[in-house]
Structures are given as structure tokens and as C-alpha cells.
Design an enzyme around this catalytic site. Structure first.
Site, PDB file in Angstrom:
ATOM      1  N   LYS A   4       0.832  -1.204   0.000  1.00  0.00           N
ATOM      2  CA  LYS A   4       0.000   0.000   0.000  1.00  0.00           C
ATOM      3  C   LYS A   4       0.869   1.258   0.000  1.00  0.00           C
ATOM      4  CE  LYS A   4      -3.828   2.432   0.369  1.00  0.00           C
ATOM      5  NZ  LYS A   4      -3.511   3.700   0.998  1.00  0.00           N
ATOM      6  N   GLU A  62       0.844   6.800  -6.751  1.00  0.00           N
ATOM      7  CA  GLU A  62      -0.249   7.765  -6.827  1.00  0.00           C
ATOM      8  C   GLU A  62       0.283   9.200  -6.838  1.00  0.00           C
ATOM      9  OE1 GLU A  62      -3.144   9.040  -3.364  1.00  0.00           O
ATOM     10  OE2 GLU A  62      -3.722   7.067  -4.145  1.00  0.00           O
TER      11      GLU A  62
END
Length: 301
Positions: free
Chosen positions: A173, A180
Site C-alpha cells: 500500500k 499515486e
């Protein structure tokens, strides 16, 4: 299945709702009376303390933490630990540092409490679209929780999976969020270039809509960009200040430790840091240096 949920904010609340809609029994911890009433309205069993939450669950219990990384996780574990029994499970669905996750898993193992890290992506749209969940932990424990992950994910066989042992979920993550950063920075720069090309008077929302279908750069981030431009084409009232929640920093630090070049993610992080400097002393100094060596004019404030 049934589980307790601690942290019912922007992510935890919708996740609890998605679980109840999927037929699971969810008990939520909230200390505010108004919040307790809201939980009951959403068919979530309300609890005002760790004791109430744990006692509302049948062993072996599952308690899911959806709270900020760092000290709050350790504090909640410390509050839960005396109340839990061997074979109970704590799931950390927040954005904890994977090294903290490994440490916590070892500590809980000594008490025969299972620990699972579930890096969760989906934001405020997860209730509707489902969540992407990267899971770390013992295989048999993750298998036990499978119905929960299948309900939270976009589909039972899509968008989630056990990626490795303790820490692997949060590590994955972390890298996800680093990527991102880079993607968001690229979109931001591209649209800024188009906005400054005044000769063409481009409608940036129209461009975003065109790119959303069939283009190489189509993505959910582009969908959200288009929605933002439709609502506020000039982004009026929005300060050019970009926060970060830590995962980008951790990703860059990990890249350095592993001798992996990650210039895009690193620069995206640095751009966010620069956005928070209202005085930009470094840029002032650059202007002063140009004046010193070349007599170049300095723009005054």
C-alpha cells in the site's frame, strides 16, 4: 461474519456500511453519543468503550482498526490487548509503516493474538465501488477473514489478495501511494501546461472528458480530475498547498535503502513540500544569486 470496527471516519464508516449491507454483523466503537446514534441508524451495533466492543463479539473475535498511523494504533492495541483472548485477530486497515506492522505482529504473537495488515485503497468512493485491499499475515488467518475481504472488495475475486507475510500488505500500500503521488503530479503538470496555452482557450474539463475514454492516460484519477474541473473549472478558492500523509516519504526512503532509482515519485513528494512554503526562501536566494553574478533584475514583492 462479525467484527468490531474502531475508526468510523471517511474510510471506516463507509467500510462498516458496506459490510453490514453484505450481511455481516459490525460493532462500532464511538465515544460521542451523537455518533453512537448514527451507528445504530446504519445498523451498526454501537459500543462506547473497548470493553463494550469486545464483549459484543463472540470469540474468536475480529477487531478492525481504521485509524491514523503511528501512536494511535499502538494506543488502541494497548487498550484492546487485556480484553482479547488467544486466537482473536486484530486487523490494521490504515496506512501504518510496514516496519511498525512487523513489530506489532511479533508483540501480539507472544500473546497468541493474530495480526493482519490490510492496506486499503478506495477513498470516499469505496462504499459504492468497493475497496482495493492488500493483505499481509499468516495464510490460515487471512483465509479465515476471506468473507470480509470479499465483501469489501469490488468483487469476491477482484481487487484484493494476500500479498505476503506480516508487513507485506502495508508495504504494498505504501508503494501504491507513492505511485499515486507521481500520477497526480503528472496530471497536474499536464493540465497546467494546457491552461497556460491561452492561444487555444482550451476547455480543460472537455479535454479530461475526451481522455477518459479510449486514451492511454485514462484512469480513475482522471475521472476524479474531470469531476473537479466540472465543478470548479478555474479551481477558485483552492490554495496551491498539497499535504502528504507519509506514505510517499516512506516510499522514497525505501527506494534509497534498496538502491532503486525512483525520480518521479521523489520529485512528486518534493513538489508537495515546496507547495507549503509561502515565502520560498530558496527561490528568493536563487534570484539574489542571479543578481550578484549577472546583474539580473530581481522582481520585488
Amino acid at each position: 461474519m462479525e467484527l468490531g470496527m474502531i475508526g468510523l471516519g471517511r474510510m471506516g464508516g463507509p467500510m462498516a456500511q458496506r459490510l453490514t449491507r453484505g450481511g455481516h454483523r459490525v460493532a462500532g466503537l464511538a465515544r460521542n453519543p451523537d455518533a453512537l446514534r448514527q451507528l445504530e441508524e446504519m445498523n451498526i451495533v454501537s459500543a462506547a468503550s473497548f470493553d463494550e466492543l469486545v464483549n459484543s463479539l463472540k470469540p474468536p473475535r475480529i477487531v478492525w482498526l481504521m485509524i491514523p498511523a503511528g501512536a494511535p494504533v499502538d494506543e488502541n492495541i494497548a487498550g484492546l490487548l487485556p480484553l482479547l483472548e488467544p486466537d482473536d485477530v486484530i486487523v490494521d486497515g490504515g496506512n501504518s509503516n510496514y516496519k511498525d506492522t512487523q513489530r506489532r505482529a511479533q508483540r501480539l504473537k507472544a500473546n497468541r493474538i493474530h495480526y493482519v495488515d490490510a492496506g486499503t485503497s478506495g477513498g470516499v468512493w469505496g462504499l459504492q465501488n468497493g475497496y482495493s485491499i492488500m493483505v499481509g499475515g499468516d495464510e490460515e488467518v487471512v483465509a479465515r477473514l476471506r468473507p470480509i475481504f470479499e465483501t469489501l472488495a469490488p468483487a469476491a475475486d477482484k481487487g484484493w489478495g494476500r500479498v505476503g507475510p506480516h508487513g507485506a500488505g502495508h508495504f504494498t500500500k505504501m508503494v501504491h501511494n507513492g505511485i499515486e503521488y507521481g500520477m497526480m503530479q503528472a496530471y497536474g503538470e499536464g493540465f497546467a501546461i494546457m491552461r497556460h496555452k491561452t492561444e487555444f482557450s482550451l476547455d480543460l474539463h472537455q479535454v479530461a472528458e475526451i481522455w477518459r475514454d479510449g486514451s492511454v492516460v485514462q484512469s480513475w484519477l482522471l475521472d476524479l480530475t474531470s469531476a473537479a474541473l466540472a465543478k470548479n473549472p478555474q479551481l477558485d478558492g483552492i490554495a496551491p498547498y498539497v499535504s502528504d500523509s507519509g506514505e510517499g516519504r516512506w516510499t522514497v526512503a525505501e527506494a534509497i535503502d534498496l538502491d532503486v532509482a525512483a525520480p518521479v515519485i521523489t520529485l512528486a513528494l518534493l513538489q508537495r513540500l515546496q507547495s507549503r512554503d509561502p515565502e520560498s526562501f530558496s527561490n528568493k536566494l536563487l534570484s539574489a544569486m542571479r543578481n550578484q553574478f549577472g546583474g539580473h533584475e530581481m522582481k520585488k514583492e
